[in-house]
Design a protein around this motif. Structure first.
Motif, PDB file in Angstrom:
ATOM      1  N   UNK A   1       0.825  -1.212   0.000  1.00  0.00           N
ATOM      2  CA  UNK A   1       0.000   0.000   0.000  1.00  0.00           C
ATOM      3  C   UNK A   1       0.861   1.264   0.000  1.00  0.00           C
ATOM      4  N   UNK A   2       1.760   1.320  -0.988  1.00  0.00           N
ATOM      5  CA  UNK A   2       2.606   2.511  -1.101  1.00  0.00           C
ATOM      6  C   UNK A   2       2.889   2.767  -2.582  1.00  0.00           C
ATOM      7  N   UNK A   3       3.240   4.003  -2.865  1.00  0.00           N
ATOM      8  CA  UNK A   3       3.642   4.390  -4.206  1.00  0.00           C
ATOM      9  C   UNK A   3       4.448   5.673  -4.124  1.00  0.00           C
ATOM     10  N   UNK A   4       4.957   6.072  -5.265  1.00  0.00           N
ATOM     11  CA  UNK A   4       5.736   7.303  -5.366  1.00  0.00           C
ATOM     12  C   UNK A   4       5.092   8.192  -6.413  1.00  0.00           C
ATOM     13  N   UNK A   5       5.215   9.491  -6.226  1.00  0.00           N
ATOM     14  CA  UNK A   5       4.853  10.461  -7.254  1.00  0.00           C
ATOM     15  C   UNK A   5       6.161  10.990  -7.813  1.00  0.00           C
ATOM     16  N   UNK A   6       6.281  10.960  -9.135  1.00  0.00           N
ATOM     17  CA  UNK A   6       7.534  11.426  -9.714  1.00  0.00           C
ATOM     18  C   UNK A   6       7.451  11.604 -11.210  1.00  0.00           C
ATOM     19  N   UNK A   7       8.629  11.757 -11.831  1.00  0.00           N
ATOM     20  CA  UNK A   7       8.743  12.054 -13.252  1.00  0.00           C
ATOM     21  C   UNK A   7       7.915  13.290 -13.600  1.00  0.00           C
ATOM     22  N   UNK A   8       7.767  14.207 -12.646  1.00  0.00           N
ATOM     23  CA  UNK A   8       6.954  15.393 -12.865  1.00  0.00           C
ATOM     24  C   UNK A   8       7.778  16.473 -13.551  1.00  0.00           C
ATOM     25  N   UNK A   9       7.262  16.979 -14.633  1.00  0.00           N
ATOM     26  CA  UNK A   9       7.884  18.126 -15.294  1.00  0.00           C
ATOM     27  C   UNK A   9       6.816  18.998 -15.926  1.00  0.00           C
ATOM     28  N   UNK A  10       7.126  20.277 -15.966  1.00  0.00           N
ATOM     29  CA  UNK A  10       6.236  21.270 -16.578  1.00  0.00           C
ATOM     30  C   UNK A  10       7.029  22.138 -17.531  1.00  0.00           C
TER      31      UNK A  10
END
Length: 194
Positions: free
Chosen positions: A90-99
Motif C-alpha cells: 500500500x505505497x507508491x511514489x509520485x515522480x517524473x513530474x515536469x512542466x
C-alpha cells in the motif's frame, strides 16, 4: 487502476497515450526542464522513447503516467506519474513530474500534487506516498517541502546521471495519518495562489 482522469481548477490529468507525442514534445523543448532528470529530451525521437518506456511500465503495473493539460488553454504542459506502485504494501511514489517553464511557480504543480495525493490516499487507500529529487535540485526540494512532505534523508550515490556523474537522492514522504493536515495545507495554498 482503470483509466483515471483527475480534474482540478487549473489542470486535467489524463492517462498518457502515444497520441500525446507532439504535445509533450512541444511542451518539453526547453533543456532547463531536463537538468536534474534521468530523461534527456532533445528530439521527437527521445520523447517517443520516453512515452514508450512509460507505457511499458504501465502495462507491467509499476507505473501510471499522466499528461498534464492546462484547462484554460487545453494545451499539454507537462507530465507526471505514479511509480514504484506496490499494492501489497500500500505505497507508491509520485515522480517524473515536469512542466514547461512558463508554468513554473504557478499553482499548477501544487494542484497536480494535490490531485495525485488525494487519489492515492482517498481512492487507493495507500499508507505512504514518497517523492524523490536530486540533491542539487533546490527548487524541487523547496516545492516538495512546501507541500508538507517530511524529509526522510539522502540516498547516497543513488543514481548515475546521463552525463556519468553520481547523484545523491533526497527522499520525502507523506503517510496516511498526515494526509488530512497536508490536504488542508494544500487547499489553503491553492486558495492563496488563485
Amino acid at each position: 487502476m482503470e483509466d483515471i482522469q483527475l480534474l482540478g481548477e487549473h489542470v486535467l490529468l489524463v492517462p498518457l497515450k502515444d497520441s500525446h507525442l507532439e504535445g509533450l514534445y512541444l511542451a518539453g523543448q526547453f533543456q532547463e526542464i531536463w537538468t536534474y532528470t534521468s530523461a534527456k529530451i532533445r528530439s521527437i525521437e527521445d520523447m517517443k522513447q520516453y512515452i514508450k518506456q512509460a507505457l511499458y511500465e504501465k502495462i507491467n503495473g509499476t507505473q501510471y503516467p499522466f499528461v498534464i493539460i492546462e484547462k484554460k488553454t487545453n494545451q499539454i504542459i507537462g507530465s507526471t506519474r505514479f511509480l514504484d506502485i506496490d499494492c501489497q504494501q500500500k505505497r507508491l511514489e509520485i515522480g517524473f513530474t515536469w512542466l514547461t517553464p512558463t508554468k513554473w511557480r504557478t499553482p499548477i504543480n501544487t494542484e497536480c500534487k494535490y490531485l495525485l495525493l488525494k487519489f492515492a490516499f482517498e481512492q487507493l487507500s495507500v499508507n505512504r506516498v514518497q517523492i524523490k529529487t536530486d540533491h542539487e535540485n533546490k527548487r524541487s526540494q523547496a516545492a516538495i517541502e512546501r507541500l508538507g512532505a517530511k524529509k526522510e534523508g539522502i540516498l547516497r550515490n543513488h543514481m548515475i546521471r546521463p552525463n556519468g556523474t553520481i547523484r545523491n537522492t533526497v527522499i520525502y514522504s507523506i503517510i496516511d495519518s498526515e494526509w488530512s493536515d497536508v490536504k488542508l495545507r494544500l487547499e489553503g495554498l491553492l486558495i492563496r495562489q488563485m
